[in-house]
Scaffold this active site. Sequence first.
Site, short mmCIF file in Angstrom:
data_model
loop_
_atom_site.label_atom_id
_atom_site.label_comp_id
_atom_site.label_asym_id
_atom_site.label_seq_id
_atom_site.Cartn_x
_atom_site.Cartn_y
_atom_site.Cartn_z
N ASP B 308 0.85 -1.25 0.08
CA ASP B 308 0.10 0.13 0.05
C ASP B 308 0.81 1.03 -0.04
O ASP B 308 2.00 1.11 -0.19
CB ASP B 308 -0.93 0.09 1.21
CG ASP B 308 0.01 -0.24 2.48
OD1 ASP B 308 0.71 -0.94 2.62
OD2 ASP B 308 -0.08 0.96 3.13
N GLU B 309 0.40 2.11 0.31
CA GLU B 309 0.86 3.62 0.27
C GLU B 309 2.41 3.45 1.04
O GLU B 309 2.37 3.00 1.90
CB GLU B 309 0.16 4.90 0.83
CG GLU B 309 -0.31 4.88 2.26
CD GLU B 309 -1.13 5.83 2.89
OE1 GLU B 309 -1.25 5.85 3.87
OE2 GLU B 309 -1.64 6.52 2.03
#
EC number: 3.2.1.52
Lengths: 551, 551
Positions: B308-309
């Site tokens: 993810d980020e």
Amino acid sequence: MLPSTSAAIFSLLLTTTTLLSLSSSSSLSDDDDSLTYIWPLPANSTSGADTLTVDPDLSISNSGNSPIISAAFLRYKCIIFSHATTVPPGFRSLRTPVFDISVVQIVVRSSDEELQFGVDESYVLRISGRDNHSIVGFAAIEANTVYGALRALETFSQLCTFHYESKTVKVMKAPWYIQDEPRFAYRGLLIDTSRHYLPTDVIKHIIDSMSYAKLNVLHWHIVDEESFPLETPSYPNLWKGSYSRWERYTVEDAYEIVKGVGYPDLWPSSSCKEPLDVSKNFTFDVVSGILTDMGKIFPFELFHLGGDEVNTEKQPNYGVRDGLSKNRKTGYMSALRFGFDGDGSDGVDTLDSPRWLLIDHNMTHNDAYQYFVLRAQEIAISNNRTPVNWEETFRSFPSKLNPRTVVHNWLVSGICPKAVAKGFRCIFSNQGVWYLDHLDVPWQPVYEADPLEGITNVTQQKMILGGEVCMWGETADTSDIQQTIWPRAAAAAERLWSTREATTVENINKTALPRLHYFRCLLNMRGVQAAPLTNFYARRPPTGPGSCYEQ
Amino acid sequence: MLPSTSAAIFSLLLTTTTLLSLSSSSSLSDDDDSLTYIWPLPANSTSGADTLTVDPDLSISNSGNSPIISAAFLRYKCIIFSHATTVPPGFRSLRTPVFDISVVQIVVRSSDEELQFGVDESYVLRISGRDNHSIVGFAAIEANTVYGALRALETFSQLCTFHYESKTVKVMKAPWYIQDEPRFAYRGLLIDTSRHYLPTDVIKHIIDSMSYAKLNVLHWHIVDEESFPLETPSYPNLWKGSYSRWERYTVEDAYEIVKGVGYPDLWPSSSCKEPLDVSKNFTFDVVSGILTDMGKIFPFELFHLGGDEVNTEKQPNYGVRDGLSKNRKTGYMSALRFGFDGDGSDGVDTLDSPRWLLIDHNMTHNDAYQYFVLRAQEIAISNNRTPVNWEETFRSFPSKLNPRTVVHNWLVSGICPKAVAKGFRCIFSNQGVWYLDHLDVPWQPVYEADPLEGITNVTQQKMILGGEVCMWGETADTSDIQQTIWPRAAAAAERLWSTREATTVENINKTALPRLHYFRCLLNMRGVQAAPLTNFYARRPPTGPGSCYEQ
């Protein structure tokens, strides 16, 4: 992963927080050996530089074979060895095969296990150092009563720490010699089940947590205007005043709390302070009946009769048989509650309260108030109880109070000095520092408050029984009570247990704070929801990621 | 007694609150018989008008003699009969001598007790009515697996209520016929022990509370940038990245959580999403080593690989042997975390991140990101795991993802419809509604969210495994995590368990809210710190005195 919308905010917060905490208190992560990580601090202790391992099969030699000791030891063994031991398939065990401490020798001098106010809680705890002549270390506890031994076991459990590298419980800084005893006999916490009902399991959890801080009095404020959750068999309609039919305590529930299944080191006192109608003798039958019922459940000397500020806003229309729920819902029975404003002056005359009831009986509010309190005191004393009354009774008619009365300070400063000067015993709960519902009071003023403030005469000092932190329940329910109580109650607990000398330091942020951080995390590890210490307001969540030892 | 300084404020609040609550929801105190007070709502149920008493010596006839059933029954027996039974001296017992229900008959059809994703959790629960021909009532459970029987026991425990007048546990509205099964197989809660360490006892308590709401997946986000608390024997330096040497999990601790001592009805999955240096094969030895270690601890199909980020603000300077603490403290290893902003567009080029590491290997950030995710997927699949990846991986290189990949939505709406359209399975965690750390989201939007939103094709609907509420730990530690999770997680739990039809109603404040109030109090009674429902923000304390059924 961070929530995208608030990612910026969060990551900013956490960066700052982490850096701050790392810089500010890395000392704790490095474990400052000059500090003794025991809370509350023992009266006297010496330690060394050895490290001893503790046997997971730890046992006790319990001289008196006291079941109280045996039960307590099992509780503490679970706490000390809380980490799992089953090695997953495919991993090898790292555990130490041999251990230094395999037995805790416990010697209790008195066989009298009655728990009453003022019971001897002193103890001596010895832990050996590494002896070249023998490979076996030891831990030994000596106490005059089983209750002193229980305090010693709590202290011992705080000396035991789990070391992750060796997966072994160790005692650092051995040998230890600890001689300890409480500064005050009365070290209380008030909980309020009238403003919010607390399930019995929650109360037991609170009692558990109290014992970790060596608090020894649960002041259970069971009923009040808002709700009457307790069963009183003599007057079976009373508990219809509970919030709902599911928010009640049976006498069996109350009895279990008192017996303290598994928690014999605490003795609840009870509170019974409904305003009643002095115009009916029936009123005092009720008081007597309640005290008699309560007497069967709460076999303790001190009995709190209230007598504090009163709400006279409501329409008087008294009737016990209607149930006190009427009181909560419509204001029944409130004509005889008396209000005092903050400066302690009698505010009754300024209150807009109906008078017909009193005029009928040619009494002023003060007459009726005094009459009620004194009658209740007589009943308590005839039940062999020592009446405890809130300070208003002392401020209003000190000369009329029974000499055995214990005055409970809460509102104004300097009450205890006045009370002991007049020969009354006193309990300190000054609301400016020891009311836990005052969320804007940080731990420092809680810690620095002192029940003996303003009392220099040694004889008068001895008349201060101790103090009590009060967790009034207006905004404290099951969801938030523990983090409102802790960690601030621990600050008061050390004030009440430890000597003034040992805890009077120039900079409490350097000495007490790291130890309190450590104790807060100890509470967390034991499943108690103690809030971060660094919050400006009590019970606030942490502002960002970080260690419990740093927040 | 009210604290004097804030007395006015409090009494004002309490009066208003009490009146409000009394008027608004007296219906609940009176118990609306048209509602079924079971949470989550069963698929199908019918009830009658009889009341049966339940024997405190309740036993089971456990056809398969399954130890899982026996252990669960003992847990539920403690929950059902939580009130004390010892009558204090001087009081007489009020308990009913004879009881209608003395045995729970449990029939489990399959002897296979393996717990894996998609296990059959369906059950039928029958409770007899009053039969004139026999005085003996019965409760009977039929299920295909022991896990269905566990769900049935939870439902049975919710039908049992303690009646204070008779001091007896009773089942109202008998006879009952309940046929029940979950709407989705994946009903998850994510906890985050990287932002704040959670003691194992706290995690067990959370697992307990999950089972009350029939949630069945604990997504344990063990490690992240902030701290690495988990022991990985293959790389013993990793857990030096913990916040302190006391905030760690041994493999034994993790294994105990997984075995779920006493909690076989839940199966944790694990998370392992550190950004690593793709320029070294050693990196993938670490990934492989971690997965192998984790594999021994977490024997489950789904394995969350993150992706993810990423935060690229820090100076790259990678070295696993230094321990990930360097990462938390100085930003090591963060050059290869990738950031995506809220609208899902690649934000890397806009980030001020040094490039030398990537230039050395002639890769763009995206190349490296994709390379890492795909290599990690290969390793997981070679370990017979099904990779679960956050949605960014799907948005960035959908055609490259292994077809077995489960896409985990969190950031933007409409991801699951896109994912299933491309043949991927999907888990719904839209952060606008199911991120519990979004404190401004009340229970209603949590309740009204639906994993199948925007998916009409039945085949594609079947590819939605379910959903997960995420309790990210930036501001959630031991002191406040339970009241941040509950009661809102319960709203999602009913959405994931109960049929859409049964829970799609015109006015959820009339139907779902009283039932959710009831469930919140049930959680409180079981010692779970579920917060008031009426708060504007999550986990806020009650604003004044009152009943948990009304706040």
